[in-house]
Motif scaffolding. Structure first.
Motif, PDB file in Angstrom:
ATOM      1  N   ILE A   5       0.835  -1.202   0.000  1.00  0.00           N
ATOM      2  CA  ILE A   5       0.000   0.000   0.000  1.00  0.00           C
ATOM      3  C   ILE A   5       0.870   1.252   0.000  1.00  0.00           C
ATOM      4  O   ILE A   5       0.604   2.210  -0.741  1.00  0.00           O
ATOM      5  CB  ILE A   5      -0.976  -0.013   1.195  1.00  0.00           C
ATOM      6  CG1 ILE A   5      -2.010  -1.113   0.989  1.00  0.00           C
ATOM      7  CG2 ILE A   5      -1.656   1.346   1.369  1.00  0.00           C
ATOM      8  CD1 ILE A   5      -2.897  -1.381   2.163  1.00  0.00           C
ATOM      9  N   LYS A   6       1.943   1.257   0.801  1.00  0.00           N
ATOM     10  CA  LYS A   6       2.854   2.403   0.810  1.00  0.00           C
ATOM     11  C   LYS A   6       3.507   2.589  -0.551  1.00  0.00           C
ATOM     12  O   LYS A   6       3.643   3.705  -1.041  1.00  0.00           O
ATOM     13  CB  LYS A   6       3.935   2.212   1.881  1.00  0.00           C
ATOM     14  CG  LYS A   6       3.445   2.433   3.280  1.00  0.00           C
ATOM     15  CD  LYS A   6       4.570   2.285   4.278  1.00  0.00           C
ATOM     16  CE  LYS A   6       4.067   2.455   5.688  1.00  0.00           C
ATOM     17  NZ  LYS A   6       5.148   2.318   6.670  1.00  0.00           N
ATOM     18  N   PHE A   7       3.918   1.483  -1.165  1.00  0.00           N
ATOM     19  CA  PHE A   7       4.537   1.554  -2.482  1.00  0.00           C
ATOM     20  C   PHE A   7       3.549   2.107  -3.508  1.00  0.00           C
ATOM     21  O   PHE A   7       3.903   2.953  -4.329  1.00  0.00           O
ATOM     22  CB  PHE A   7       5.032   0.175  -2.918  1.00  0.00           C
ATOM     23  CG  PHE A   7       5.522   0.155  -4.325  1.00  0.00           C
ATOM     24  CD1 PHE A   7       6.762   0.674  -4.640  1.00  0.00           C
ATOM     25  CD2 PHE A   7       4.729  -0.350  -5.345  1.00  0.00           C
ATOM     26  CE1 PHE A   7       7.204   0.687  -5.946  1.00  0.00           C
ATOM     27  CE2 PHE A   7       5.165  -0.344  -6.647  1.00  0.00           C
ATOM     28  CZ  PHE A   7       6.416   0.183  -6.954  1.00  0.00           C
ATOM     29  N   ARG A   9       1.050   4.068  -3.012  1.00  0.00           N
ATOM     30  CA  ARG A   9       0.847   5.492  -2.766  1.00  0.00           C
ATOM     31  C   ARG A   9       1.990   6.313  -3.345  1.00  0.00           C
ATOM     32  O   ARG A   9       1.775   7.373  -3.932  1.00  0.00           O
ATOM     33  CB  ARG A   9       0.728   5.760  -1.269  1.00  0.00           C
ATOM     34  CG  ARG A   9      -0.608   5.351  -0.714  1.00  0.00           C
ATOM     35  CD  ARG A   9      -0.742   5.747   0.729  1.00  0.00           C
ATOM     36  NE  ARG A   9      -2.032   5.313   1.224  1.00  0.00           N
ATOM     37  CZ  ARG A   9      -2.252   4.930   2.465  1.00  0.00           C
ATOM     38  NH1 ARG A   9      -1.270   4.931   3.346  1.00  0.00           N
ATOM     39  NH2 ARG A   9      -3.446   4.553   2.834  1.00  0.00           N
ATOM     40  N   LYS A  10       3.219   5.832  -3.162  1.00  0.00           N
ATOM     41  CA  LYS A  10       4.374   6.543  -3.714  1.00  0.00           C
ATOM     42  C   LYS A  10       4.313   6.568  -5.237  1.00  0.00           C
ATOM     43  O   LYS A  10       4.604   7.582  -5.857  1.00  0.00           O
ATOM     44  CB  LYS A  10       5.681   5.886  -3.260  1.00  0.00           C
ATOM     45  CG  LYS A  10       6.012   6.182  -1.833  1.00  0.00           C
ATOM     46  CD  LYS A  10       7.318   5.555  -1.429  1.00  0.00           C
ATOM     47  CE  LYS A  10       7.540   5.760   0.049  1.00  0.00           C
ATOM     48  NZ  LYS A  10       8.778   5.159   0.512  1.00  0.00           N
ATOM     49  N   GLN A  11       3.937   5.441  -5.823  1.00  0.00           N
ATOM     50  CA  GLN A  11       3.839   5.361  -7.283  1.00  0.00           C
ATOM     51  C   GLN A  11       2.768   6.323  -7.791  1.00  0.00           C
ATOM     52  O   GLN A  11       2.969   7.031  -8.768  1.00  0.00           O
ATOM     53  CB  GLN A  11       3.533   3.929  -7.723  1.00  0.00           C
ATOM     54  CG  GLN A  11       3.384   3.743  -9.205  1.00  0.00           C
ATOM     55  CD  GLN A  11       4.685   3.883  -9.975  1.00  0.00           C
ATOM     56  OE1 GLN A  11       5.745   3.984  -9.382  1.00  0.00           O
ATOM     57  NE2 GLN A  11       4.605   3.886 -11.269  1.00  0.00           N
ATOM     58  N   SER A  12       1.647   6.368  -7.119  1.00  0.00           N
ATOM     59  CA  SER A  12       0.564   7.270  -7.503  1.00  0.00           C
ATOM     60  C   SER A  12       1.002   8.731  -7.376  1.00  0.00           C
ATOM     61  O   SER A  12       0.706   9.551  -8.241  1.00  0.00           O
ATOM     62  CB  SER A  12      -0.657   6.997  -6.627  1.00  0.00           C
ATOM     63  OG  SER A  12      -1.704   7.862  -6.949  1.00  0.00           O
ATOM     64  N   SER A  13       1.712   9.045  -6.318  1.00  0.00           N
ATOM     65  CA  SER A  13       2.219  10.407  -6.133  1.00  0.00           C
ATOM     66  C   SER A  13       3.211  10.763  -7.233  1.00  0.00           C
ATOM     67  O   SER A  13       3.204  11.882  -7.741  1.00  0.00           O
ATOM     68  CB  SER A  13       2.893  10.545  -4.768  1.00  0.00           C
ATOM     69  OG  SER A  13       1.959  10.391  -3.740  1.00  0.00           O
ATOM     70  N   LEU A  48      12.206   4.723  -5.063  1.00  0.00           N
ATOM     71  CA  LEU A  48      11.588   4.109  -6.243  1.00  0.00           C
ATOM     72  C   LEU A  48      12.684   3.767  -7.253  1.00  0.00           C
ATOM     73  O   LEU A  48      13.576   4.568  -7.495  1.00  0.00           O
ATOM     74  CB  LEU A  48      10.584   5.052  -6.899  1.00  0.00           C
ATOM     75  CG  LEU A  48       9.203   5.179  -6.265  1.00  0.00           C
ATOM     76  CD1 LEU A  48       8.347   6.141  -7.079  1.00  0.00           C
ATOM     77  CD2 LEU A  48       8.505   3.859  -6.142  1.00  0.00           C
ATOM     78  N   SER A  49      12.581   2.609  -7.835  1.00  0.00           N
ATOM     79  CA  SER A  49      13.581   2.217  -8.819  1.00  0.00           C
ATOM     80  C   SER A  49      13.340   2.944 -10.139  1.00  0.00           C
ATOM     81  O   SER A  49      12.279   3.521 -10.375  1.00  0.00           O
ATOM     82  CB  SER A  49      13.548   0.705  -9.045  1.00  0.00           C
ATOM     83  OG  SER A  49      12.380   0.341  -9.732  1.00  0.00           O
ATOM     84  N   THR A  50      14.329   2.886 -11.014  1.00  0.00           N
ATOM     85  CA  THR A  50      14.248   3.535 -12.325  1.00  0.00           C
ATOM     86  C   THR A  50      13.049   3.027 -13.108  1.00  0.00           C
ATOM     87  O   THR A  50      12.363   3.797 -13.781  1.00  0.00           O
ATOM     88  CB  THR A  50      15.545   3.282 -13.113  1.00  0.00           C
ATOM     89  OG1 THR A  50      16.625   3.856 -12.379  1.00  0.00           O
ATOM     90  CG2 THR A  50      15.489   3.898 -14.499  1.00  0.00           C
TER      91      THR A  50
END
Length: 61
Positions: A5-7, A9-13, A48-50
């Motif tokens: 879920i945290k990942f 959220r970061k991806q969405s941001s 976040l990875s490339t």
């Protein structure tokens, strides 16, 4: 589950930031906006990875 879920959220941001930057750079008619957006996302989301940063830029387009 919480890590996922945290990942997500970061991806969405990252996608939102990339989208907003694309709109700004279109107004300025900047050359190679991908590189500028990539640098900014790398600063904001260092974990976040490339692959996921490039994916966020692609989805924002």
């Amino acid at each position: 589950m919480e890590k996922l879920i945290k990942f997500m959220r970061k991806q969405s941001s990252a996608i939102r930031v990339a989208y907003n930057m694309l709109k700004e750079l279109e107004k300025e008619k900047t050359k190679n906006p991908h590189a500028q957006i990539y640098k900014r996302l790398r600063q904001l989301f260092p974990d976040l990875s490339t692959k996921y940063i490039d994916s966020a830029i692609y989805k924002a387009k």
